[in-house]
Motif scaffolding. Structure first.
Motif, mmCIF file in Angstrom:
data_model
loop_
_atom_site.group_PDB
_atom_site.id
_atom_site.type_symbol
_atom_site.label_atom_id
_atom_site.label_comp_id
_atom_site.label_asym_id
_atom_site.label_seq_id
_atom_site.Cartn_x
_atom_site.Cartn_y
_atom_site.Cartn_z
ATOM 1 N N HIS A 85 0.826 -1.206 0.000
ATOM 2 C CA HIS A 85 0.000 0.000 0.000
ATOM 3 C C HIS A 85 0.859 1.254 0.000
ATOM 4 C CE1 HIS A 85 -4.094 1.347 0.571
ATOM 5 N NE2 HIS A 85 -3.628 2.315 1.309
ATOM 6 N N LEU A 86 1.811 1.283 0.919
ATOM 7 C CA LEU A 86 2.684 2.453 1.031
ATOM 8 C C LEU A 86 3.539 2.618 -0.217
ATOM 9 C CD1 LEU A 86 3.809 2.167 4.775
ATOM 10 C CD2 LEU A 86 2.290 3.860 3.771
ATOM 11 N N ASP A 89 1.464 4.093 -2.969
ATOM 12 C CA ASP A 89 1.268 5.497 -2.687
ATOM 13 C C ASP A 89 2.473 6.309 -3.156
ATOM 14 O OD1 ASP A 89 0.471 7.561 0.099
ATOM 15 O OD2 ASP A 89 -0.786 7.051 -1.602
ATOM 16 N N GLU A 92 2.568 6.541 -6.908
ATOM 17 C CA GLU A 92 1.625 7.532 -7.440
ATOM 18 C C GLU A 92 2.202 8.931 -7.313
ATOM 19 O OE1 GLU A 92 -1.305 7.452 -8.898
ATOM 20 O OE2 GLU A 92 -1.717 5.314 -8.839
ATOM 21 N N GLN A 93 2.805 9.202 -6.171
ATOM 22 C CA GLN A 93 3.384 10.529 -5.977
ATOM 23 C C GLN A 93 4.506 10.781 -6.973
ATOM 24 O OE1 GLN A 93 4.443 11.939 -2.121
ATOM 25 N NE2 GLN A 93 2.772 10.860 -1.128
ATOM 26 N N VAL A 95 4.840 9.478 -9.942
ATOM 27 C CA VAL A 95 4.257 9.723 -11.265
ATOM 28 C C VAL A 95 3.771 11.156 -11.356
ATOM 29 C CG1 VAL A 95 2.349 9.147 -12.804
ATOM 30 C CG2 VAL A 95 3.615 7.327 -11.673
ATOM 31 N N THR A 96 3.117 11.615 -10.284
ATOM 32 C CA THR A 96 2.615 12.998 -10.289
ATOM 33 C C THR A 96 3.763 13.972 -10.451
ATOM 34 O OG1 THR A 96 0.705 12.415 -8.943
ATOM 35 C CG2 THR A 96 1.353 14.716 -8.941
ATOM 36 N N VAL A 99 4.683 14.043 -14.111
ATOM 37 C CA VAL A 99 3.652 14.717 -14.908
ATOM 38 C C VAL A 99 3.705 16.220 -14.663
ATOM 39 C CG1 VAL A 99 1.160 14.956 -15.204
ATOM 40 C CG2 VAL A 99 2.159 12.699 -15.016
ATOM 41 N N ARG A 100 3.938 16.607 -13.405
ATOM 42 C CA ARG A 100 4.007 18.028 -13.082
ATOM 43 C C ARG A 100 5.209 18.675 -13.750
ATOM 44 N NH1 ARG A 100 3.371 18.311 -7.446
ATOM 45 N NH2 ARG A 100 1.220 18.102 -8.126
ATOM 46 N N MET A 102 6.666 17.840 -16.412
ATOM 47 C CA MET A 102 6.377 17.981 -17.840
ATOM 48 C C MET A 102 5.478 19.178 -18.087
ATOM 49 S SD MET A 102 5.640 14.043 -18.826
ATOM 50 C CE MET A 102 5.113 14.439 -20.469
ATOM 51 N N ALA A 103 4.453 19.315 -17.239
ATOM 52 C CA ALA A 103 3.508 20.411 -17.440
ATOM 53 C C ALA A 103 4.194 21.758 -17.256
ATOM 54 C CB ALA A 103 2.341 20.280 -16.476
ATOM 55 N N GLU A 119 12.391 23.542 -6.812
ATOM 56 C CA GLU A 119 12.927 22.370 -6.068
ATOM 57 C C GLU A 119 14.425 22.277 -6.226
ATOM 58 O OE1 GLU A 119 10.628 18.950 -5.521
ATOM 59 O OE2 GLU A 119 9.155 19.607 -6.961
ATOM 60 N N PRO B 57 -0.596 21.416 -19.038
ATOM 61 C CA PRO B 57 -1.245 20.135 -19.342
ATOM 62 C C PRO B 57 -0.601 18.961 -18.607
ATOM 63 C CG PRO B 57 0.235 20.814 -21.149
ATOM 64 C CD PRO B 57 0.479 21.736 -19.989
ATOM 65 N N HIS B 58 -1.425 18.198 -17.913
ATOM 66 C CA HIS B 58 -0.960 16.954 -17.300
ATOM 67 C C HIS B 58 -1.134 15.836 -18.304
ATOM 68 C CE1 HIS B 58 -1.227 17.772 -12.665
ATOM 69 N NE2 HIS B 58 -0.198 18.343 -13.238
ATOM 70 N N ARG B 62 -4.038 13.171 -12.541
ATOM 71 C CA ARG B 62 -3.445 12.995 -11.224
ATOM 72 C C ARG B 62 -4.400 13.318 -10.094
ATOM 73 N NH1 ARG B 62 -1.075 9.430 -12.118
ATOM 74 N NH2 ARG B 62 -0.059 9.511 -10.087
ATOM 75 N N THR B 70 0.258 21.590 -9.116
ATOM 76 C CA THR B 70 0.895 22.048 -10.350
ATOM 77 C C THR B 70 0.503 23.488 -10.652
ATOM 78 O OG1 THR B 70 0.914 19.822 -11.284
ATOM 79 C CG2 THR B 70 1.115 21.643 -12.821
#
Lengths: 119, 228
Positions: A85-86, A89, A92-93, A95-96, A99-100, A102-103, A119, B57-58, B62, B70
């Motif tokens: 589970h951990l 979690d 997922e973070q 991956v976010t 994605v962030r 990239m955005a 950062e 764009p994501h 998420r 973001t």
């Protein structure tokens, strides 16, 4: 030796062989190998000497060795589920975060020089 | 309203309303708009591109928390005085923004939430109940007293925005933001707002299943950050 013992032992030998193979192929780390080795050898021991579990069970105040195995297995299973589970979690973070990144690399207005990265 | 108010709009499949929302904000004098397209499968991103606002764009969806984080990070790069989060489904009224940011401009608060419950007329009963439950949970887990823990209409001072760390990705973020406010000892205020309920915006809320899912995530947040 009871037939069930032979059957289970055969399975354990098979599992042990896979583990050793994976370690030799360097697809498993030493610590992981150690744990699995311990686990399967422990299983083999319990299969060959089932009274060992009864002994421990009586020490702990439980009736049968089989019950002890059940309780212990359940606990370990729950613990492993929690770890998964951990880990999920965390994944997922991560991956976010990607994605962030990239955005944010694509802001349509120029970033002022000297504003720096967060950062 | 000058360029130092940045509005962040997290959007997921909101092609029906996003353009209207952007126009409404512009009509209200907002010039810095940042839309986060959270992996929409519809034409949200395409429509936003034509509006001359910043689009982040994501690639993958998420969740609200991820999109907000973001958006806030993107907004901070423009060094705004105040960052406002605003829903993409048309539930929020741009006319509420001036009173939303007033406490921050006056230096009385660092985080302001637009609470729908201070004047709940028009809110469907099941939403009220769900909201009350969420408020209780938020209080029990984080010690924050709020009348509308789930409101998406929020304002942050730039300093507050840099300090809050959003780690949840789903809809637990609303409560998480309040928890972050507590952790950073930020001053918190609420102003009453009147949401615009349409059939569309009502369909876009939280359901019981999501609620339970959210509860589980919030407990994780509490344990990780504050300890049991």
């Amino acid at each position: 030796m009871k037939p069930i013992q032979l059957l289970l032992l055969a399975f354990v030998v098979f599992a042990l062989a896979r583990v050793i193979q994976k370690y030799k192929q360097r697809r498993m780390r030493a610590l992981e190998f150690f744990y699995w080795l311990l686990g399967w050898l422990g299983a083999a021991f319990v299969i060959m000497v089932p009274d060992a579990t009864s002994f421990v069970a009586r020490l702990l105040g439980i009736g049968r060795g089989a019950d002890l195995i059940m309780y212990a297995s359940l606990l370990i299973a729950f613990y492993l589920i929690l770890r998964i589970h951990l880990a999920l979690d965390r994944l997922e973070q991560d991956v976010t975060k990607i994605v962030r990144a990239m955005a944010l690399g694509r802001l349509t207005e120029p970033i002022e020089p000297g504003s720096g990265d967060r950062e | 309203m000058d360029e130092r108010v940045a509005v962040v709009i997290p959007a997921y499949n909101e092609e029906q309303t996003i353009v209207g929302v952007i126009h409404g904000l512009k009509a209200g004098g907002i010039t810095r708009i940042i839309v986060v397209d959270d992996g929409s499968s519809d034409r949200t991103a395409e429509l936003v591109c034509q509006e001359g606002v910043v689009l982040l764009p994501h690639l993958l969806n998420r969740g609200l928390g991820g999109a907000l984080a973001t958006g806030i990070e993107g907004a901070l790069r423009f060094k705004p005085r105040i960052i406002v989060t605003f829903d993409a489904d048309g539930q929020h009224n741009p006319d509420d923004i001036p009173q939303l940011i007033e406490p921050i401009e006056k230096g009385e608060a660092d985080i302001v939430i637009g609470s729908r419950m201070l004047d709940p007329a028009g809110m469907p009963w099941y939403r009220r109940v769900a909201n009350r439950i969420a408020n209780v949970v938020t209080y029990l887990l984080f010690g924050v007293r709020t009348t509308d823990s789930q409101s998406g209409l929020r304002a942050f001072s730039r300093d507050a925005a840099t300090r809050i760390r959003i780690m949840t990705s789903g809809m637990a973020v609303s409560s998480e933001i309040l928890a972050e406010g507590v952790r950073n000892r930020l001053r918190y205020k609420e102003v009453p707002v009147k949401p615009i309920y349409t059939e569309y915006s009502l369909s876009k809320g939280q359901s019981l299943k999501i609620g339970l899912h959210t509860l589980r995530k919030l407990i994780l947040v509490k344990v990780r950050r504050f300890g049991p």
